[in-house]
Design an enzyme around this catalytic site. Structure first.
Site, PDB file in Angstrom:
ATOM      1  N   HIS A 475       0.882  -1.169   0.189  1.00 37.73           N
ATOM      2  CA  HIS A 475       0.025   0.000  -0.125  1.00 37.73           C
ATOM      3  C   HIS A 475       0.977   1.400  -0.068  1.00 37.73           C
ATOM      4  O   HIS A 475       0.575   2.124   0.949  1.00 37.73           O
ATOM      5  CB  HIS A 475      -0.983   0.095   1.110  1.00 37.73           C
ATOM      6  CG  HIS A 475      -1.919  -1.161   1.182  1.00 37.73           C
ATOM      7  ND1 HIS A 475      -2.505  -1.467   2.527  1.00 37.73           N
ATOM      8  CD2 HIS A 475      -2.402  -2.031   0.259  1.00 37.73           C
ATOM      9  CE1 HIS A 475      -3.406  -2.428   2.008  1.00 37.73           C
ATOM     10  NE2 HIS A 475      -3.120  -2.793   0.802  1.00 37.73           N
ATOM     11  N   PRO A 476       1.849   1.394  -1.002  1.00 38.14           N
ATOM     12  CA  PRO A 476       2.781   2.495  -0.771  1.00 38.14           C
ATOM     13  C   PRO A 476       1.780   3.769  -1.319  1.00 38.14           C
ATOM     14  O   PRO A 476       1.182   3.816  -2.275  1.00 38.14           O
ATOM     15  CB  PRO A 476       3.912   2.128  -1.692  1.00 38.14           C
ATOM     16  CG  PRO A 476       3.232   1.289  -2.956  1.00 38.14           C
ATOM     17  CD  PRO A 476       2.289   0.484  -1.927  1.00 38.14           C
TER      18      PRO A 476
END
Length: 539
Positions: A475-476
């Site tokens: 989930h960057p």
């Protein structure tokens, strides 16, 4: 070198780019070019929901990115893969549809230079693209949009037992974690339709959209740089599959939707970024913007795998001969175990004394790990798996271009667990998972703990387990953060315009100043929806 002229150029056909290309080309007078570094989303494993377990480490559809050695994780190089195919990560992810918390967006909108991004602003954009077939339309959900949102099909009796055990631990049951409140535990909503994955490419680049004469989609197009005329973006230069170089001009705007790991390096190769980084790369500086590639954030996850007495679970259904029946069932009915997403239960729990959830739980009615090829394999004994992450970590990292060769993987540093805040909550989150599995309500179903087992008990042992085994939740966000022009860490303004450069915007998860409390696909699509209205002058 060939040249073509367009009004808008969108770089990246992922969660955001597919949506943007659809919205910008809906006006037939707009000539739109969509460039994707990967190929078409034609693999049958993309359409089969459980196929993600085989795709995430397949170099044909995925950039197999790794971080630099992470100091707090035993200097491990962490896998942080990203989709390289039409649909981007939405074609290889776990399909969980999760928006985050109301407070995430209210906090965002309250930041200096970020007006217009509160929950009241964002909810209409979540609903705009949504086709909610998990229930009736209401204040939080809509029907008729392109992005199908439904409830997970496969539930299993052991799943219900886990939910009941969580409730016995004081976690309220929540039938809609994308509704009025996120707190609680319940079945997740997923991006699937008729038993198949429903990616951004499926949603926004259907056959009718692809036939639009004013929309050009080019796959295997590796963008080398944004073309600048002084401080104005005028197009892009890209390389095709055969190595031929092309230039495309944009009369109106260039929009970067290449993603959190790829948008900053592209800016840097275009001469936009931190002067020290550009000098080290040997790239001529066109515009100093020191925040490019900074503020990187991600969710880090760790699991507890619990043995169970029942053999009616996903890990057993994946073994021979049951797997044969599972394949046949999916082929003929599009139901059964092969419709399983990354998890079928989601939980959001506050820490002690807090008013809003800080822990996210994913529960899967099966247990296993990865073999040496990166494929998921089941545990020998029946088991289930729970993962936990701290949804608003305070650790920050960076991502920068590694070289002037655009095909080079970026240099990624997340600095996971680099703050005491994150380490303390990581220990508490791990204990939360064990508390559910060891509850009186779950005892009738449990055998021995599979992972980590009895050897991990103290806080130091738990933190060491994080260091040895934790993984990215993929989930960057945040590497081109939104903020005012006088903020040296900000890259875009509240209308997604790159500070100091005309006709250049960013519309992907890299613009989030703060990490949403949950999975990031749904928020990224909502950003693209709002970006389209900003670009088209509807706001």
């Amino acid at each position: 070198m060939s040249e073509r002229a367009f009004d808008y150029i969108v770089v990246g056909a992922g969660s955001a780019g597919c949506c943007l290309a659809n919205r910008l080309s809906s006006d037939s007078s707009h000539r739109v070019l969509l460039l994707e570094a990967g190929g078409k989303d034609s693999s049958p494993l993309i359409k089969m929901p459980i196929g993600f377990t085989q795709l995430m480490y397949d170099a044909k559809t995925t950039n197999l990115y790794t971080t630099e050695p992470e100091p707090a994780l035993n200097d491990r190089e962490m896998s942080v893969v990203r989709g390289r195919v039409l649909g981007g990560c939405s074609s290889i992810n776990g399909m969980v549809y999760m928006r985050g918390q109301r407070q995430d967006y209210d906090d965002w909108g309250a930041l200096r230079g970020c007006s217009g991004w509160s929950y009241a602003n964002m909810l209409p954009y979540f609903k705009k693209s949504e086709n909610f077939d998990a229930g009736p339309a209401d204040d939080y959900h809509a029907k008729g949009g392109e992005l199908n949102v439904t409830h997970v099909q496969m539930k299993y009796p052991i799943t219900e037992a886990y939910i009941e055990a969580a409730v016995s631990c004081g976690i309220p049951r929540n039938e809609d974690i994308n509704g009025e409140t996120q707190e609680g535990i319940g079945y997740v909503q997923v991006n699937m339709k008729d038993g198949k994955r429903w990616s951004s490419a499926d949603a926004f680049l259907g056959a009718d959209v692809k036939k639009r004469p004013n929309l050009t989609i080019v796959t295997h197009a590796l963008v080398k740089r944004v073309l600048l005329d002084g401080k104005k973006a005028v197009g892009v230069e890209y390389q095709d599959k055969k190595g031929n170089v092309h230039q495309a001009t944009a009369a109106r705007e260039v929009v970067l939707s290449a993603g959190t790991y790829n948008t900053p390096p592209l800016l840097e190769l275009s001469g936009i970024g931190n002067p020290e980084v550009l000098q080290a790369l040997g790239v001529e500086m066109h515009h100093a913007l020191p925040g490019v590639g900074e503020n990187l954030q991600d969710h880090l996850q760790l699991w507890v795998q619990q043995g169970v007495k029942t053999k009616h679970c996903l890990s057993e259904d994946g073994k021979f001969p049951k797997v044969v029946w599972a394949v046949l069932k999916y082929m003929f009915t599009k139901t059964g175990p092969l419709t399983m997403p990354a998890c079928n239960v989601g939980g959001f729990v506050p820490n002690e004394g807090a008013e809003r959830p800080i822990f996210q739980i994913h529960f899967t009615p099966g247990a296993g790990g990865m073999d040496e090829k990166g494929n998921m394999v089941a545990t020998p004994e029946p088991g289930v798996n729970s993962t936990v992450c701290v949804v608003r970590p305070t650790s920050r990292g960076s991502v920068h271009a590694r070289s002037t060769e655009p095909s080079s993987f970026p240099e990624i540093r997340h600095n996971y667990l680099s703050t005491e805040h994150d380490r303390e909550l990581a220990i508490e989150g791990f204990k939360l998972q064990r508390r559910i599995f060891q509850s009186e309500a779950f005892k009738p179903h449990a055998t021995d703990e599979i992972l980590p087992g009895d050897s991990v008990q103290t806080d130091d042992e738990i933190l060491d387990f994080w260091a040895r085994e934790a993984m990215s939740l993929y989930h960057p966000v945040g590497s081109s953060k939104m903020g005012p022009a006088d903020d040296p860490t900000a890259v875009v303004d509240h209308e997604l315009r790159v500070h100091g450069i005309e006709n250049l915007r960013i519309a992907d998860a890299s613009i989030f100043p703060l990490l949403p409390s949950g999975n990031t696909h749904a928020p990224t699509v909502a950003v693209a929806e709002r970006a389209a209205d900003l670009i088209l002058g509807k706001l």
